[in-house]
Motif scaffolding. Structure first.
Motif, PDB file in Angstrom:
ATOM      1  N   PHE A 224     -10.110  42.577 107.206  1.00  0.00           N
ATOM      2  CA  PHE A 224     -10.428  42.876 105.813  1.00  0.00           C
ATOM      3  C   PHE A 224      -9.349  43.819 105.276  1.00  0.00           C
ATOM      4  CE2 PHE A 224     -12.810  45.976 108.344  1.00  0.00           C
ATOM      5  CZ  PHE A 224     -12.442  47.177 107.763  1.00  0.00           C
ATOM      6  N   ARG A 225      -9.257  43.874 103.948  1.00  0.00           N
ATOM      7  CA  ARG A 225      -8.210  44.669 103.309  1.00  0.00           C
ATOM      8  C   ARG A 225      -8.847  45.770 102.456  1.00  0.00           C
ATOM      9  NH1 ARG A 225      -5.591  40.028 100.072  1.00  0.00           N
ATOM     10  NH2 ARG A 225      -7.813  39.536 100.031  1.00  0.00           N
ATOM     11  N   TYR A 226      -8.101  46.860 102.291  1.00  0.00           N
ATOM     12  CA  TYR A 226      -8.623  47.991 101.535  1.00  0.00           C
ATOM     13  C   TYR A 226      -7.456  48.809 100.956  1.00  0.00           C
ATOM     14  CZ  TYR A 226      -7.512  50.245 105.985  1.00  0.00           C
ATOM     15  OH  TYR A 226      -6.866  50.666 107.100  1.00  0.00           O
ATOM     16  N   TYR A 227      -7.800  49.644  99.997  1.00  0.00           N
ATOM     17  CA  TYR A 227      -6.825  50.523  99.357  1.00  0.00           C
ATOM     18  C   TYR A 227      -7.348  51.953  99.440  1.00  0.00           C
ATOM     19  CZ  TYR A 227      -4.393  52.879  95.470  1.00  0.00           C
ATOM     20  OH  TYR A 227      -3.672  53.762  94.710  1.00  0.00           O
ATOM     21  N   ILE A 228      -6.476  52.897  99.800  1.00  0.00           N
ATOM     22  CA  ILE A 228      -6.869  54.310  99.896  1.00  0.00           C
ATOM     23  C   ILE A 228      -6.000  55.135  98.953  1.00  0.00           C
ATOM     24  CG2 ILE A 228      -7.157  56.299 101.419  1.00  0.00           C
ATOM     25  CD1 ILE A 228      -7.352  54.482 103.760  1.00  0.00           C
ATOM     26  N   GLU A 229      -6.619  56.064  98.261  1.00  0.00           N
ATOM     27  CA  GLU A 229      -5.861  57.004  97.462  1.00  0.00           C
ATOM     28  C   GLU A 229      -6.278  58.424  97.856  1.00  0.00           C
ATOM     29  OE1 GLU A 229      -6.721  56.032  93.424  1.00  0.00           O
ATOM     30  OE2 GLU A 229      -8.509  57.288  93.328  1.00  0.00           O
TER      31      GLU A 229
ATOM     32  N   LEU B  99     -17.794  43.500 115.187  1.00  0.00           N
ATOM     33  CA  LEU B  99     -16.991  44.727 115.198  1.00  0.00           C
ATOM     34  C   LEU B  99     -16.339  44.959 113.831  1.00  0.00           C
ATOM     35  CD1 LEU B  99     -15.327  44.376 118.712  1.00  0.00           C
ATOM     36  CD2 LEU B  99     -17.035  46.089 118.035  1.00  0.00           C
ATOM     37  N   ALA B 100     -15.792  43.893 113.251  1.00  0.00           N
ATOM     38  CA  ALA B 100     -15.166  44.015 111.933  1.00  0.00           C
ATOM     39  C   ALA B 100     -16.184  44.431 110.882  1.00  0.00           C
ATOM     40  CB  ALA B 100     -14.500  42.688 111.548  1.00  0.00           C
ATOM     41  N   THR B 101     -17.413  43.917 111.016  1.00  0.00           N
ATOM     42  CA  THR B 101     -18.472  44.244 110.051  1.00  0.00           C
ATOM     43  C   THR B 101     -18.826  45.730 110.133  1.00  0.00           C
ATOM     44  OG1 THR B 101     -19.365  41.999 110.179  1.00  0.00           O
ATOM     45  CG2 THR B 101     -20.818  43.732 109.316  1.00  0.00           C
ATOM     46  N   GLU B 102     -18.923  46.262 111.352  1.00  0.00           N
ATOM     47  CA  GLU B 102     -19.241  47.677 111.511  1.00  0.00           C
ATOM     48  C   GLU B 102     -18.143  48.567 110.931  1.00  0.00           C
ATOM     49  OE1 GLU B 102     -21.931  49.257 112.405  1.00  0.00           O
ATOM     50  OE2 GLU B 102     -22.941  47.316 112.586  1.00  0.00           O
ATOM     51  N   TYR B 103     -16.901  48.184 111.176  1.00  0.00           N
ATOM     52  CA  TYR B 103     -15.803  48.977 110.605  1.00  0.00           C
ATOM     53  C   TYR B 103     -15.756  48.818 109.083  1.00  0.00           C
ATOM     54  CZ  TYR B 103     -13.532  50.922 114.710  1.00  0.00           C
ATOM     55  OH  TYR B 103     -13.248  51.680 115.804  1.00  0.00           O
ATOM     56  N   PHE B 104     -16.099  47.631 108.604  1.00  0.00           N
ATOM     57  CA  PHE B 104     -16.170  47.420 107.162  1.00  0.00           C
ATOM     58  C   PHE B 104     -17.194  48.381 106.554  1.00  0.00           C
ATOM     59  CE2 PHE B 104     -17.631  45.338 103.299  1.00  0.00           C
ATOM     60  CZ  PHE B 104     -16.456  44.874 102.730  1.00  0.00           C
ATOM     61  N   ARG B 105     -18.338  48.530 107.228  1.00  0.00           N
ATOM     62  CA  ARG B 105     -19.381  49.444 106.762  1.00  0.00           C
ATOM     63  C   ARG B 105     -18.892  50.890 106.824  1.00  0.00           C
ATOM     64  NH1 ARG B 105     -23.043  47.992 110.034  1.00  0.00           N
ATOM     65  NH2 ARG B 105     -23.982  46.441 108.649  1.00  0.00           N
ATOM     66  N   LEU B 106     -18.103  51.214 107.871  1.00  0.00           N
ATOM     67  CA  LEU B 106     -17.557  52.564 108.005  1.00  0.00           C
ATOM     68  C   LEU B 106     -16.667  52.917 106.818  1.00  0.00           C
ATOM     69  CD1 LEU B 106     -17.095  55.070 109.927  1.00  0.00           C
ATOM     70  CD2 LEU B 106     -15.075  53.868 110.744  1.00  0.00           C
ATOM     71  N   PHE B 107     -15.804  51.970 106.421  1.00  0.00           N
ATOM     72  CA  PHE B 107     -14.934  52.204 105.272  1.00  0.00           C
ATOM     73  C   PHE B 107     -15.731  52.207 103.965  1.00  0.00           C
ATOM     74  CE2 PHE B 107     -11.688  51.194 108.328  1.00  0.00           C
ATOM     75  CZ  PHE B 107     -10.547  51.834 107.883  1.00  0.00           C
ATOM     76  N   GLU B 108     -16.775  51.426 103.924  1.00  0.00           N
ATOM     77  CA  GLU B 108     -17.576  51.334 102.699  1.00  0.00           C
ATOM     78  C   GLU B 108     -18.382  52.616 102.481  1.00  0.00           C
ATOM     79  OE1 GLU B 108     -20.224  47.804 100.724  1.00  0.00           O
ATOM     80  OE2 GLU B 108     -20.656  48.346 102.813  1.00  0.00           O
ATOM     81  N   GLU B 109     -18.939  53.158 103.545  1.00  0.00           N
ATOM     82  CA  GLU B 109     -19.772  54.356 103.420  1.00  0.00           C
ATOM     83  C   GLU B 109     -18.953  55.635 103.346  1.00  0.00           C
ATOM     84  OE1 GLU B 109     -22.324  54.099 106.791  1.00  0.00           O
ATOM     85  OE2 GLU B 109     -23.542  52.461 105.954  1.00  0.00           O
ATOM     86  N   GLN B 110     -17.763  55.618 103.951  1.00  0.00           N
ATOM     87  CA  GLN B 110     -16.841  56.755 103.908  1.00  0.00           C
ATOM     88  C   GLN B 110     -17.525  58.043 104.371  1.00  0.00           C
ATOM     89  OE1 GLN B 110     -14.608  56.983 100.145  1.00  0.00           O
ATOM     90  NE2 GLN B 110     -15.287  54.890  99.687  1.00  0.00           N
ATOM     91  N   ASN B 111     -18.235  57.956 105.479  1.00  0.00           N
ATOM     92  CA  ASN B 111     -19.041  59.092 105.926  1.00  0.00           C
ATOM     93  C   ASN B 111     -18.417  59.843 107.102  1.00  0.00           C
ATOM     94  OD1 ASN B 111     -19.356  57.155 107.856  1.00  0.00           O
ATOM     95  ND2 ASN B 111     -21.600  57.032 107.725  1.00  0.00           N
ATOM     96  N   ILE B 112     -17.125  59.781 107.256  1.00  0.00           N
ATOM     97  CA  ILE B 112     -16.448  60.592 108.273  1.00  0.00           C
ATOM     98  C   ILE B 112     -15.552  61.603 107.554  1.00  0.00           C
ATOM     99  CG2 ILE B 112     -16.510  58.806 110.062  1.00  0.00           C
ATOM    100  CD1 ILE B 112     -13.636  58.125 109.416  1.00  0.00           C
ATOM    101  N   PRO B 113     -15.300  62.774 108.167  1.00  0.00           N
ATOM    102  CA  PRO B 113     -14.542  63.846 107.492  1.00  0.00           C
ATOM    103  C   PRO B 113     -13.176  63.397 106.953  1.00  0.00           C
ATOM    104  CG  PRO B 113     -15.531  64.663 109.502  1.00  0.00           C
ATOM    105  CD  PRO B 113     -15.772  63.189 109.505  1.00  0.00           C
ATOM    106  N   PHE B 114     -12.576  62.431 107.594  1.00  0.00           N
ATOM    107  CA  PHE B 114     -11.250  61.978 107.158  1.00  0.00           C
ATOM    108  C   PHE B 114     -11.253  61.523 105.704  1.00  0.00           C
ATOM    109  CE2 PHE B 114      -8.239  58.409 106.664  1.00  0.00           C
ATOM    110  CZ  PHE B 114      -7.049  59.083 106.873  1.00  0.00           C
TER     111      PHE B 114
END
Length: 370
Positions: A97-102, A170-185
């Motif tokens: 999956f693709r994403y953009y970070i600012e 695995l991709a779905t879980e990481y997709f959820r990780l990026f979607e929720e943005q719930n890690i300090p990073f």
């Protein structure tokens, strides 16, 4: 003593060697062009070879049994070929999956390798494995592949462990990780997901979104232009260096020649005089040579300087020779004038006459003309 060289003399020197400098520039341009053409053909061939290799890589070259054998062994104990075969097998039916970070300043975040370091830490990997009851093979850093497109600032995530369903989970879980943005990073960053959900990495269009970490790219027009200009500058410098070396090794006296004069010995450069209707070269010579009524010796070995000598040697106290050894030793010479012509007078002849003239221990003037 010798006079310091002037800017005009340096300029005249460069003009006298303009053929050498221009020839060097042309030669370097031809070499640059040849290199550019060869590089283009080589690059095209390389790309064709890579395309052929990529097509071959689409086919799994090891089976499940062989992959299990590799996985049961220590990864670092495998050779490069075996490691490549294993990673290729694990990437089969991978998901992406693709994403953009600012960042906090709303600027694109480009450090995709830093993102990978964060999402493959032990704590996050353990959390993902617990949620899915799956295991990264051979480990998360090799199963997960991230990349970044500098043209559109888009990041790409890909995961492959050799099983399509496992890849999707695995991709779905990481997709959820990026979607929720719930890690300090992600605290001071914003993530925008490009895709609605992970998609299968299976065709050429997808593959172009995951370039290799080390990718050979053709040179841009701007880069080629800069290299071309740099080639010309280097060629000019090289041409000047070649000119100086040639000038030092040549047999005749030139613009930047060191006459090796000492003490009260003088150098008169007639090429600095600009004759006009009122002042001529002969007038300057007469003023230089007719200083006193003593025995004068004019040393000249060319038709041009012989003509000058005849114009100024109007009295019996002048003696014109082509070699100081030709003068009678009974003559009480008090002044010696050595005539030289740029790019004509031989250095060996001049040095010999200079050494002979110093034996007289009298007034010595070297007169240079062109």
């Amino acid at each position: 003593m010798d006079q310091p060289f002037t800017i005009k003399e340096y300029w005249n020197f460069l003009k006298s060697y303009k053929k050498v400098i221009f020839s060097t520039i042309i030669l370097c341009i031809l070499l640059f062009g040849s290199f550019f053409v060869l590089q283009k053909f080589f690059f095209d061939d390389t790309q064709n070879n890579l395309s052929t290799q990529e097509q071959a890589n689409d086919e799994v070259i090891i089976d499940e049994e062989q992959a299990e054998e590799y996985l049961n062994a220590d990864y670092d104990s495998l050779n490069e070929t075996q490691q490549a075969e294993l990673i290729q097998y694990l990437n089969h039916d991978a998901y992406m999956f693709r994403y953009y970070i600012e960042d906090e300043n709303a600027d694109p975040y480009t450090e995709f390798r830093a993102v990978k370091e964060i999402i493959t830490t032990d704590s996050i990997v353990a959390e993902i494995e617990n949620r899915t009851s799956l295991e990264f093979l051979p480990d998360a850093k090799r199963a997960i592949r991230l990349d970044y497109n500098g043209d559109n600032f888009i990041h790409t995530f890909l995961v492959g462990v050799g099983d399509e369903q496992a890849n999707l989970e695995l991709a779905t879980e990481y997709f959820r990780l990026f979607e929720e943005q719930n890690i300090p990073f992600f605290d001071n960053k914003r993530v925008f997901l490009i895709d609605e959900s992970p998609m299968k990495f299976q065709d050429k269009e997808d593959e172009e979104t995951i370039p290799s970490e080390i990718e050979v790219e053709p040179q841009s027009t701007g880069t080629s232009a800069v290299l071309f200009i740099l080639t010309i500058v280097i060629a000019m410098v090289l041409g000047v260096i070649v000119s100086f070396v040639h000038n030092y090794l040549k047999n005749s006296i030139s613009y930047l020649y060191n006459y090796q004069l000492i003490n009260n010995e003088k150098l008169v450069k007639l090429n600095k005089v600009k004759p006009n209707n009122e002042i001529t070269i002969i007038d300057v010579l007469k003023h230089t040579v007719n200083s006193t009524k003593v025995e004068k010796l004019i040393v000249s070995n060319s038709d041009k300087t012989n003509e000058y000598a005849k114009e100024v040697a109007t009295d019996s106290n002048y003696h014109v020779v082509s070699n100081i050894l030709d003068i009678s030793p009974t003559i009480d010479v008090q002044e010696i004038y050595i005539f030289t012509i740029l790019n004509y007078t031989k250095k060996d002849w001049y040095i010999q006459q200079l050494q002979l003239a110093r034996n007289y221990q009298v007034k010595l003037i070297v007169i240079e003309t062109d």
